[in-house]
Scaffold this active site. Structure first.
Site: not given
Length: 522
Positions: A270, A497, A500
């Site tokens: 990702s 998160d 990311h």
């Protein structure tokens, strides 16, 4: 568009660690001193006078005259050790040119019974001799062969210039290898510019490079503004390069024209998707009226996702693979095969390839997507993750060398992207995370948390490859951006998160540097 990749539970990378001879001078050979004849001392050919400390010059050798016709006598004397330098009437020379024995020598002059202690005095003799002999030899050569001396001097200058040129080339090559993980010349820099480390984050009011609300390609997990992130300072930072680096400028239209008729593929997890979607937005902002086609139309990644800019005949593909090597479902369970990479046949059509890996290797527990690890015929339930990562990288590198070495395909590898779950990494408390962070960590020194150990492994593998691979070494500049993560503004997909990155945001800088590497700006 609403279908998302499998849930991701952020983790941090483990802290894996990744008979002689005695010295001294050579022993001097025994000296060839004149011998005394007990029966007739007058026949001795040489006598040695003492060299006292108060003397300003070494003693000379006294020689007896010889008749020019006494060749037979001279030969017999040479055999007896009385004459060391054959030939008629050799010129006197200094006693310092003789080698002294390692044991003390009793002086042959009865009036001066002192002994030589060779440890210090012998070195003094040798130094004096070296100076006198070198001066005499150079002066004599200048008188006899001036042309030869000038030719030798010119040759020495040429050799010195060649050595300096070679040393400079080695120095530049080492700087390039250090910057790009030992990669070959494809990752060469201009003028020693280290665009990935020699810089700092500065506020630029012209940023961001695009309005994320107008980009149709951003998935929820990266769409911080869409889900209400209140601060906007994280959008305003630009990576300012230090001299001698020239600041790269992104030109989306020029890139679309350069890639006309080509396929660009991002392969990895990702974090590769993060960069891929940022690049789609940057190209879309440069050509907002360009027709695009998305495949599949649902936006689902299984295992790839494609956006095509029809007016420029440019295709950009994202291919999902967490480990680069094969993950196979077998009767016994899910097997991660460290030495096979059959899925790579799907990458051969690309003209530009950008790879990444590591983010999924430390995973354990429910989010670990495999049950066994296999290498050859050996199957185990687990393995040191850094060791497994290294083996998989070598499998990938062998595939690249075997399949892409003699092609025009350009190959890049994304540096390992950092996470920010431990405040102690940037000087905060250990319990602090990226939550609530709104400013980057600015400084010119090393990142307090240190480098990611697996980055050195990546550099080492790339250095050993035959195919040039350019390392997009984003690690350090990203470590400074504790403020650029989605945190809780990700549509509830991950929650908190710190792995990311928001789009728009930090990945736009990755792509500016990617563009600079593609176009040879550094």
């Amino acid at each position: 568009m609403k279908n998302q990749p499998a849930p991701y539970a952020p983790t941090t990378a483990p802290g894996d660690a990744a008979g002689g001879t005695a010295g001294g001078a050579h022993e001097q050979p025994a000296a060839l001193l004149p011998r005394q004849q007990a029966a007739d001392p007058a026949k001795a050919m040489r006598s040695v006078g003492p060299w006292h400390k108060g003397s300003s010059r070494p003693p000379t050798i006294k020689r007896r005259k010889q008749s020019s016709g006494s060749n037979r006598m001279r030969h017999s004397q040479a055999e007896a050790g009385l004459l060391q330098i054959p030939g008629p009437a050799p010129r006197p020379h200094n006693i310092c040119c003789q080698s002294f024995p390692s044991a003390p020598i009793t002086h042959i002059n009865p009036s001066s019974p002192r002994t030589y202690r060779p440890a210090g005095r012998r070195r003094a003799h040798a130094r004096t001799c070296s100076v006198l002999r070198g001066t005499n030899n150079r002066a004599g050569m200048m008188r006899r062969r001036p042309g030869l001396v000038w030719a030798g001097a010119l040759l020495a200058v040429l050799v010195l210039l060649a050595a300096c040129t070679a040393a400079a080339a080695v120095s530049i090559s080492r700087r390039q290898q250090h910057r790009h993980g030992g990669a070959p010349a494809a990752s060469a820099a201009r003028g020693g510019c280290d665009a990935f480390a020699a810089g700092r984050w500065v506020v630029d009011e012209s940023y961001p490079l695009y309005d994320s609300a107008r980009c149709p390609f951003i998935r929820d997990e990266f769409a911080c503004a869409r889900f209400g992130r209140p601060d906007t300072a994280y959008l305003k930072y630009r990576w300012q390069l230090d001299p001698p680096c020239a600041q790269p400028r992104f030109d989306g239209l020029a890139l679309l024209r350069m890639w006309r008729g080509k396929t660009v593929m991002f392969v990895g997890d990702s974090l590769a998707l993060n960069q891929y979607e940022s690049l789609l937005c940057m190209l879309h902002a440069a050509a907002p009226g360009a027709r695009t086609t998305v495949s599949p139309a649902s936006g689902k990644i299984d295992p790839s996702y494609t956006v095509r800019f029809e007016d420029y005949n440019v295709t950009l593909v994202y291919y999902l693979t967490h480990y680069l090597v094969d993950l196979v479902a077998e009767r016994s369970g899910r097997v991660l095969k460290l030495d096979t990479i059959e899925q790579a046949s799907n990458w051969l059509a690309a003209d530009v390839l950008v790879f990444d890996s590591w983010h999924w290797w430390p995973r354990a527990g429910p989010t670990q997507p495999w049950d066994f690890i296999q290498e050859g015929n050996t199957v185990v339930r687990d393995m040191d993750r850094t060791r497994a990562f290294t083996k998989a990288l070598h499998t990938w590198a062998n595939w690249v060398d075997a399949n892409l070495l003699h092609t025009d395909t350009k190959v890049f590898f994304q540096g390992i992207s950092p996470s920010h779950y431990r405040g102690e990494d940037w000087g905060a408390s250990a319990k602090k995370t990226c939550m609530g962070e709104t400013q980057p960590l600015n400084g010119t020194g090393p990142y307090p948390g240190g480098p990611i150990p697996q980055q050195a492994i990546l550099r080492s593998v790339l250095a050993g490859m035959a195919k040039p691979v350019y390392l997009l070494d984003f690690t350090y500049l990203s470590q400074l951006r504790k403020d650029a993560h989605p945190t809780k503004y990700d549509g509830g997909i991950f929650g908190g998160d710190c792995t990311h990155w928001c789009v728009a945001g930090l990945p736009d800088t990755w792509n500016v540097l990617f563009y600079g590497a593609l176009t040879g700006q550094f």
